[in-house]
Design a protein around this motif. Structure first.
Motif, PDB file in Angstrom:
ATOM      1  N   VAL A 188       0.804  -1.225   0.000  1.00 21.66           N
ATOM      2  CA  VAL A 188       0.000   0.000   0.000  1.00 21.66           C
ATOM      3  C   VAL A 188       0.839   1.279   0.000  1.00 21.66           C
ATOM      4  O   VAL A 188       0.429   2.295  -0.579  1.00 21.66           O
ATOM      5  N   SER A 189       2.014   1.255   0.645  1.00 18.57           N
ATOM      6  CA  SER A 189       2.812   2.487   0.725  1.00 18.57           C
ATOM      7  C   SER A 189       3.433   2.877  -0.612  1.00 18.57           C
ATOM      8  O   SER A 189       4.008   3.955  -0.740  1.00 18.57           O
ATOM      9  N   ARG A 190       3.298   2.027  -1.602  1.00 17.83           N
ATOM     10  CA  ARG A 190       3.831   2.344  -2.937  1.00 17.83           C
ATOM     11  C   ARG A 190       2.874   3.229  -3.733  1.00 17.83           C
ATOM     12  O   ARG A 190       3.245   3.758  -4.778  1.00 17.83           O
ATOM     13  N   THR A 191       1.648   3.370  -3.260  1.00 17.31           N
ATOM     14  CA  THR A 191       0.643   4.110  -4.022  1.00 17.31           C
ATOM     15  C   THR A 191       0.697   5.609  -3.724  1.00 17.31           C
ATOM     16  O   THR A 191       1.078   6.035  -2.630  1.00 17.31           O
ATOM     17  N   LYS A 192       0.303   6.399  -4.704  1.00 16.64           N
ATOM     18  CA  LYS A 192       0.273   7.852  -4.542  1.00 16.64           C
ATOM     19  C   LYS A 192      -0.755   8.257  -3.495  1.00 16.64           C
ATOM     20  O   LYS A 192      -0.557   9.223  -2.756  1.00 16.64           O
ATOM     21  N   GLU A 193      -1.845   7.511  -3.409  1.00 18.33           N
ATOM     22  CA  GLU A 193      -2.888   7.810  -2.438  1.00 18.33           C
ATOM     23  C   GLU A 193      -2.350   7.687  -1.015  1.00 18.33           C
ATOM     24  O   GLU A 193      -2.575   8.554  -0.173  1.00 18.33           O
TER      25      GLU A 193
END
Length: 208
Positions: free
Chosen positions: A84-89
């Motif tokens: 999840v920490s790879r996403t821009k959001e």
């Protein structure tokens, strides 16, 4: 302790994340791993007493503290499992996951109302990834009453609500990765306890 955490994960809609624990040299969830190292000194009362004597305390030696630490590390496991920490959001909510930091030395604002307080020492302010793990731990705790406790902290509520959203999105699915890294297992240590504690005390600037 881990059985309790697993029940909490299942109850919160994340049954497929099943982190494994092993004896390591510190509380740690290696990068990309879904396994958690638990310090070896908790495996025996004699080792726990030695840790307390030489370090001043034995982190996680009570059930309540152990559960708190496990919830935190499971937050890292969730991130590693679902990327999840790879996403821009995610980065808009928590910040840059590649930011450099030192877990033992970081600045913080004790009056800030933008972070949860879980492990203490304002640890959520140390780094975006730690902020996520701390926030996840509060979200996971069925007794945290976070909606009430942080009702006057809109940025904290935003983070907790975002984790709620992430778990609803990913929790019903098997993890994208289940990498059990036991590289840091205590059984792999090839040094004497005296050498281990001399290095540890030096690292933490504990003088003899």
């Amino acid at each position: 302790g881990m059985a309790k955490i697993q029940r909490e994960l299942t109850g919160k809609g994340c049954p497929h994340l099943q982190p494994k624990t092993y004896w390591g040299d510190e509380w740690f969830c290696p990068s990309e791993s879904t396994s958690i190292a638990v310090p070896f000194y908790l495996s025996h009362k004699t080792l726990e007493k030695l840790e307390t004597k030489l370090m001043g305390f034995a982190e996680g030696n009570t059930r309540s503290e152990c559960v708190k630490l496990l919830r935190h590390e499971v937050g890292h496991c969730f991130d590693h499992a679902y990327k999840v920490s790879r996403t821009k959001e995610w980065q808009k909510v928590f910040g840059n996951p590649h930011k450099d930091y030192s877990p033992e030395n970081y600045g913080y604002d004790p009056k800030s109302r933008e972070y949860v307080e879980h492990l203490g020492d304002h640890y959520a302010q140390s780094h975006p990834l730690e902020d996520f793990a701390e926030t996840f731990a509060v979200w996971l705790n069925p007794k945290s009453q976070w909606k009430k406790k942080y009702r006057n902290c809109p940025k904290v509520i935003k983070k907790l609500s975002y984790i709620d959203k992430l778990v609803k999105k990913h929790g019903s699915k098997p993890p994208k990765a289940t990498y059990d890294n036991s590289f840091y297992a205590a059984s792999n240590l090839r040094i004497k306890l005296k050498t281990y504690y001399n290095r540890k005390r030096k690292t933490l600037n504990i003088l003899s």
